[in-house]
Write a protein that holds these residues in place. Structure first.
Motif, PDB file in Angstrom:
ATOM      1  N   GLY A   1      -8.996   4.924  -4.360  1.00  0.00           N
ATOM      2  CA  GLY A   1      -8.158   3.794  -4.505  1.00  0.00           C
ATOM      3  C   GLY A   1      -7.242   3.403  -3.340  1.00  0.00           C
ATOM      4  N   THR A   2      -6.906   2.218  -3.070  1.00  0.00           N
ATOM      5  CA  THR A   2      -6.098   1.918  -1.664  1.00  0.00           C
ATOM      6  C   THR A   2      -5.310   0.825  -2.147  1.00  0.00           C
ATOM      7  OG1 THR A   2      -6.461   1.323   0.544  1.00  0.00           O
ATOM      8  CG2 THR A   2      -8.064   0.271  -1.100  1.00  0.00           C
ATOM      9  N   GLN A   3      -4.271   0.749  -1.276  1.00  0.00           N
ATOM     10  CA  GLN A   3      -3.274  -0.381  -1.624  1.00  0.00           C
ATOM     11  C   GLN A   3      -3.596  -1.302  -0.255  1.00  0.00           C
ATOM     12  OE1 GLN A   3      -2.315   0.270  -4.827  1.00  0.00           O
ATOM     13  NE2 GLN A   3      -1.026  -1.460  -4.085  1.00  0.00           N
ATOM     14  N   THR A   4      -3.488  -0.614   0.995  1.00  0.00           N
ATOM     15  CA  THR A   4      -3.417  -1.435   2.303  1.00  0.00           C
ATOM     16  C   THR A   4      -4.850  -0.948   3.144  1.00  0.00           C
ATOM     17  OG1 THR A   4      -2.129   0.347   3.196  1.00  0.00           O
ATOM     18  CG2 THR A   4      -0.841  -1.825   2.340  1.00  0.00           C
ATOM     19  N   GLY A   5      -5.806  -0.360   2.474  1.00  0.00           N
ATOM     20  CA  GLY A   5      -7.097  -0.191   3.121  1.00  0.00           C
ATOM     21  C   GLY A   5      -7.534   1.001   3.868  1.00  0.00           C
ATOM     22  N   ASN A   6      -6.428   1.876   4.118  1.00  0.00           N
ATOM     23  CA  ASN A   6      -6.547   3.070   4.987  1.00  0.00           C
ATOM     24  C   ASN A   6      -7.704   3.895   4.201  1.00  0.00           C
ATOM     25  OD1 ASN A   6      -5.077   2.355   6.964  1.00  0.00           O
ATOM     26  ND2 ASN A   6      -3.154   3.314   6.255  1.00  0.00           N
ATOM     27  N   THR A   7      -7.388   4.187   2.882  1.00  0.00           N
ATOM     28  CA  THR A   7      -8.261   5.216   2.153  1.00  0.00           C
ATOM     29  C   THR A   7      -9.782   4.433   2.036  1.00  0.00           C
ATOM     30  OG1 THR A   7      -6.203   5.490   0.988  1.00  0.00           O
ATOM     31  CG2 THR A   7      -8.450   6.670   0.041  1.00  0.00           C
ATOM     32  N   GLU A   8      -9.932   3.155   2.089  1.00  0.00           N
ATOM     33  CA  GLU A   8     -11.063   2.913   2.005  1.00  0.00           C
ATOM     34  C   GLU A   8     -12.030   3.121   3.427  1.00  0.00           C
ATOM     35  OE1 GLU A   8     -11.858  -1.205   1.004  1.00  0.00           O
ATOM     36  OE2 GLU A   8     -13.809  -0.949   0.728  1.00  0.00           O
TER      37      GLU A   8
ATOM     38  N   PRO B   1      -4.131   7.689  -1.541  1.00  0.00           N
ATOM     39  CA  PRO B   1      -3.165   7.773  -0.741  1.00  0.00           C
ATOM     40  C   PRO B   1      -1.732   8.100  -1.860  1.00  0.00           C
ATOM     41  CG  PRO B   1      -3.578   5.558  -1.135  1.00  0.00           C
ATOM     42  CD  PRO B   1      -4.679   6.172  -1.781  1.00  0.00           C
ATOM     43  N   THR B   2      -0.726   8.494  -1.139  1.00  0.00           N
ATOM     44  CA  THR B   2       0.517   8.602  -1.863  1.00  0.00           C
ATOM     45  C   THR B   2       1.535   7.382  -1.625  1.00  0.00           C
ATOM     46  OG1 THR B   2       0.388  11.013  -1.575  1.00  0.00           O
ATOM     47  CG2 THR B   2       2.546  10.086  -2.338  1.00  0.00           C
ATOM     48  N   TRP B   3       2.005   6.815  -2.891  1.00  0.00           N
ATOM     49  CA  TRP B   3       2.962   5.721  -2.898  1.00  0.00           C
ATOM     50  C   TRP B   3       4.021   5.902  -3.606  1.00  0.00           C
ATOM     51  CZ3 TRP B   3       2.727   1.168   0.157  1.00  0.00           C
ATOM     52  CH2 TRP B   3       1.857   1.081   0.749  1.00  0.00           C
ATOM     53  N   ASN B   4       4.912   4.894  -3.320  1.00  0.00           N
ATOM     54  CA  ASN B   4       6.289   4.974  -3.982  1.00  0.00           C
ATOM     55  C   ASN B   4       6.800   6.130  -3.900  1.00  0.00           C
ATOM     56  OD1 ASN B   4       5.967   2.117  -4.361  1.00  0.00           O
ATOM     57  ND2 ASN B   4       4.590   2.501  -6.087  1.00  0.00           N
ATOM     58  N   VAL B   5       7.053   6.949  -2.995  1.00  0.00           N
ATOM     59  CA  VAL B   5       7.674   8.330  -2.885  1.00  0.00           C
ATOM     60  C   VAL B   5       7.291   9.246  -3.990  1.00  0.00           C
ATOM     61  CG1 VAL B   5       9.727   9.383  -2.353  1.00  0.00           C
ATOM     62  CG2 VAL B   5       9.700   6.976  -1.973  1.00  0.00           C
ATOM     63  N   GLY B   6       6.049   9.796  -3.642  1.00  0.00           N
ATOM     64  CA  GLY B   6       5.531  11.017  -4.491  1.00  0.00           C
ATOM     65  C   GLY B   6       4.647  10.555  -5.662  1.00  0.00           C
ATOM     66  N   GLU B   7       4.096   9.352  -5.729  1.00  0.00           N
ATOM     67  CA  GLU B   7       3.331   8.855  -6.857  1.00  0.00           C
ATOM     68  C   GLU B   7       1.802   8.347  -6.329  1.00  0.00           C
ATOM     69  OE1 GLU B   7       5.070   5.894  -8.960  1.00  0.00           O
ATOM     70  OE2 GLU B   7       6.882   6.905  -9.076  1.00  0.00           O
TER      71      GLU B   7
ATOM     72  N   GLY C   1       7.810   9.557   7.589  1.00  0.00           N
ATOM     73  CA  GLY C   1       8.517   8.443   6.630  1.00  0.00           C
ATOM     74  C   GLY C   1       8.761   9.123   5.441  1.00  0.00           C
ATOM     75  N   TYR C   2       7.829  10.044   4.992  1.00  0.00           N
ATOM     76  CA  TYR C   2       7.901  10.713   3.357  1.00  0.00           C
ATOM     77  C   TYR C   2       7.773  12.241   3.399  1.00  0.00           C
ATOM     78  CZ  TYR C   2       7.623   5.838   2.492  1.00  0.00           C
ATOM     79  OH  TYR C   2       8.205   4.468   2.416  1.00  0.00           O
ATOM     80  N   ALA C   3       8.419  12.885   4.294  1.00  0.00           N
ATOM     81  CA  ALA C   3       8.418  14.394   4.803  1.00  0.00           C
ATOM     82  C   ALA C   3       8.624  15.118   3.407  1.00  0.00           C
ATOM     83  CB  ALA C   3       9.407  14.544   5.675  1.00  0.00           C
ATOM     84  N   ASP C   4       9.326  14.564   2.525  1.00  0.00           N
ATOM     85  CA  ASP C   4       9.407  15.455   1.157  1.00  0.00           C
ATOM     86  C   ASP C   4       8.499  15.339   0.135  1.00  0.00           C
ATOM     87  OD1 ASP C   4      11.713  16.574   2.390  1.00  0.00           O
ATOM     88  OD2 ASP C   4      13.182  14.987   1.597  1.00  0.00           O
ATOM     89  N   ASN C   5       7.533  14.326   0.418  1.00  0.00           N
ATOM     90  CA  ASN C   5       6.632  13.894  -0.608  1.00  0.00           C
ATOM     91  C   ASN C   5       5.143  13.713   0.337  1.00  0.00           C
ATOM     92  OD1 ASN C   5       9.213  12.727  -1.555  1.00  0.00           O
ATOM     93  ND2 ASN C   5       7.951  13.356  -3.233  1.00  0.00           N
ATOM     94  N   PHE C   6       4.714  14.534   1.262  1.00  0.00           N
ATOM     95  CA  PHE C   6       3.721  14.265   2.124  1.00  0.00           C
ATOM     96  C   PHE C   6       2.411  14.668   1.193  1.00  0.00           C
ATOM     97  CE2 PHE C   6       0.843  15.511   5.743  1.00  0.00           C
ATOM     98  CZ  PHE C   6       0.337  14.380   5.928  1.00  0.00           C
TER      99      PHE C   6
ATOM    100  N   GLU D   1      -2.714   8.177   9.117  1.00  0.00           N
ATOM    101  CA  GLU D   1      -2.702   7.024   9.954  1.00  0.00           C
ATOM    102  C   GLU D   1      -1.423   6.328  10.595  1.00  0.00           C
ATOM    103  OE1 GLU D   1      -6.133   7.626  10.786  1.00  0.00           O
ATOM    104  OE2 GLU D   1      -6.573   5.470  10.184  1.00  0.00           O
ATOM    105  N   ASP D   2      -0.332   6.845  10.008  1.00  0.00           N
ATOM    106  CA  ASP D   2       0.729   6.297  10.505  1.00  0.00           C
ATOM    107  C   ASP D   2       1.239   6.827  11.651  1.00  0.00           C
ATOM    108  OD1 ASP D   2       1.687   4.078   8.116  1.00  0.00           O
ATOM    109  OD2 ASP D   2       1.076   5.841   7.032  1.00  0.00           O
ATOM    110  N   ASN D   3       1.060   8.169  11.714  1.00  0.00           N
ATOM    111  CA  ASN D   3       1.740   8.851  12.984  1.00  0.00           C
ATOM    112  C   ASN D   3       0.633   9.711  13.766  1.00  0.00           C
ATOM    113  OD1 ASN D   3       4.527   8.518  11.906  1.00  0.00           O
ATOM    114  ND2 ASN D   3       3.665   9.741  10.095  1.00  0.00           N
TER     115      ASN D   3
END
Ligand SMILES: Cc1cc2nc3c(=O)[nH]c(=O)nc-3n(C[C@H](O)[C@H](O)[C@H](O)COP(=O)(O)O)c2cc1C
Length: 169
Positions: A9-16, A55-61, A93-98, A145-147
């Protein structure tokens, strides 16, 4: 028929994009790729081996399409199936929910009989917490892919080499 079904599943294409790179490495004949937003739960039954990309989205989801099928996963018999996981996340950006999403999915699917393969070392990442850790390792391939996009090719190559042997390809 392919031995391996890859469901992403993907929102912005990275996982695809990562899914396609994994398919290239494992061989197109070995792996059929499904977008989970268009897949049916009955599709999982066709494969001996499963790869889950989320991918993880919306802080831990989980990504939205995986959220949508999460309850329906209970209807799938994962017993006797080897299941591998991968996902992109953002460790800065999301170090507590990586990578939380693949941890959530692995917990559910292993409780339904899936045998997790493709564990991945947590060295080389900088984060605080993750639901995807088991005994100090990630339940699957962590891509950032962000870092750390410069490391992705090498990580995918190493992980798919390991998966080839674990899946018996
Ligand atoms: C609003 C927002 C929330 C996010 N939450 C997380 C998170 O909790 N944990 C994580 O590891 N990554 C998080 N990410 C990073 C994404 O997982 C990452 O950008 C990923 O590559 C997106 O994959 P996709 O293009 O397949 O949708 C978040 C990104 C955004 C924009």
């Amino acid at each position: 028929m392919s031995k391996v079904g890859l469901f992403f599943g993907t929102q912005t294409g990275n996982t695809e994009d990562i899914a396609m790179r994994i398919q290239d490495r494992l061989g197109k004949d070995n792996v059929s790729v499904h977008d989970i937003s268009e897949a049916d739960t009955s599709d999982f039954a066709e494969y001996e081996c499963i790869i889950i990309g989320c991918p993880t989205w919306n802080v831990g989801e989980m990504q939205a399409d995986w959220e949508g099928v999460y309850e329906d996963l209970d209807d799938i018999d994962f017993s006797g199936k080897k299941v591998a996981y991968f996902g992109p996340g953002d460790q800065i950006g999301y170090a507590d929910n990586f990578m939380d999403a693949i941890g959530i999915l692995e917990e559910k699917i292993s409780s339904l009989g899936g045998q997790t393969v493709g564990y991945w070392p947590a060295e080389g990442y900088d984060f605080n917490e993750s639901r995807a850790l088991r005994n100090g390792k990630f339940v699957g391939l962590a891509i950032d892919e962000d870092n750390q996009s410069d490391l992705s090719d090498d990580r995918i190559a190493k992980w798919t080499t390991k998966l080839k042997s674990e899946f018996g390809l």
